[in-house]
Write an enzyme that holds these catalytic residues in place. Sequence first.
Site, PDB file in Angstrom:
ATOM      1  N   LYS A   1      43.437 -45.986   8.721  1.00 46.88           N
ATOM      2  CA  LYS A   1      44.827 -45.379   8.252  1.00 46.88           C
ATOM      3  C   LYS A   1      45.153 -45.777   6.415  1.00 46.88           C
ATOM      4  CE  LYS A   1      47.696 -47.567  10.771  1.00 46.88           C
ATOM      5  NZ  LYS A   1      46.469 -48.135  11.720  1.00 46.88           N
TER       6      LYS A   1
ATOM      7  N   ASP B   1      44.083 -50.539  13.518  1.00 41.74           N
ATOM      8  CA  ASP B   1      42.856 -50.226  13.043  1.00 41.74           C
ATOM      9  C   ASP B   1      42.192 -48.804  12.740  1.00 41.74           C
ATOM     10  OD1 ASP B   1      42.993 -53.397  13.010  1.00 41.74           O
ATOM     11  OD2 ASP B   1      42.434 -52.962  14.863  1.00 41.74           O
TER      12      ASP B   1
ATOM     13  N   HIS C   1      45.655 -53.401   6.266  1.00 38.23           N
ATOM     14  CA  HIS C   1      44.549 -52.206   5.745  1.00 38.23           C
ATOM     15  C   HIS C   1      43.662 -52.562   4.626  1.00 38.23           C
ATOM     16  CE1 HIS C   1      48.305 -49.366   6.756  1.00 38.23           C
ATOM     17  NE2 HIS C   1      48.076 -49.895   7.599  1.00 38.23           N
TER      18      HIS C   1
END
Length: 448
Positions: A26, A23, A51
């Site tokens: 990215k 978390d 993501h």
Amino acid sequence: MSASAVNVTPGRNVVVVGTQWGDEGKGKIVDWLTDHAQGVVRFQGGHNAGHTLIIGGKKTILRLIPSGIMREGVACYIGNGVVLSPEALFKEIGELEEAGLSVRERLFISEATTLILPYHVAIDQAREARRGAGKIGTTGRGIGPAYEDKVGRRALRVQDLFDARTFADRLRENLDFHNFVLTQYLGGAAVDFQATLDTMLGYADRLKPMVTDVSRRLYEENHAGRNLLFEGAQGTLLDIDHGTYPFVTSSNCVAGAAAAGAGVGPQKLDYILGITKAYCTRVGSGPFPSELYDADNPSRQDQIGITLANVGKEFGSVTGRPRRTGWLDAAALRRSIQINGVSGLCMTKLDVLDGLDEVKLCVGYKIDGEDVDLLPRGAAEVARCEPVYETFGGWKESTVGIDSWDALPANARAYLTRVQEVAGVPIDMVSTGPDRDETILLRHPFKV
């Protein structure tokens, strides 16, 4: 090979890894870097981590397909190190196609990718329920049991779908084993053979156009001069070998896994970008030395931790579970940097610290009165760590959207400067908001 092909300068390969418990942000950074990449590669994990991308104010959550899919013309690869749920894959493809994106023409899946089957999900959920208070915090999506089958050499892979008779024989054998575990040990219901067979074979024709020898394709793309971006999931401190075991995920999340999980030579990995949040978060169980807030723990209700959770919107993008929050842990960061061979850091969510009176940085620990400067191995040792902090003045100015280092508040610069001093590697990027353009670039990973 033609003479002209011999003279082509190989493309650069950049690996993006999380340096914390996942978390870290990215997805946004991968999307930002994709401006300079012709391909993005997932090399481990499954659909157990999301993501989140904010592009033009619109929120998109990707769980399995590489973040590069948001950029038209960028090829996306799912490597052999991933465990693949066809159901989750086609659900995600459908969502992206509804948004107007071309997906199937740009998505390439390794024939050697391990499949997640219904019995993996059933076992995952039954095990976690049986653990009760001792639960690990799995997402219940079958990731761990699928990796167990892979290591146990009984996994069914994508390529097996294209031989129906062999697939059926191996599925029956696997179900004999897994149904015994489900019914006799875990007290669950058996998974039906015929229903599972029909469901899985139903995916074969839909998958086949996207299935290829990803390892060979990546080799050819690199040698044709194309840049590749390798997108890690989860974070280093959740790595099956190097994380806070046993409170870890079931795959290797470190940079070295990019080589094994995509089938590329390790010497081809040119730059390792470590994504690091300006504070720390963790989902689920496991030790967390610099923790301030845990929604499920009445003894961890520090107001600053609550502020970090609320301002940072710290809820799992896949599970929706509230994340535990704490100060940035530089001793844990050093461990991650060493394991990954990090070339440079990208600091994310700096703006979440805006408005705090002071900011703390964990620079080491005390264990039984002894100084410790690196995160220990294993959950039991980490749980004994008492954090040692350095304290910095906060800043009242907003950092949201700032795109140059000099425009940052002086105290924010002082904090970041100290982070890179303690970490031992430079901060090459700073994220000051969720949108693509809210980014400070100091050194470009594809141009170093």
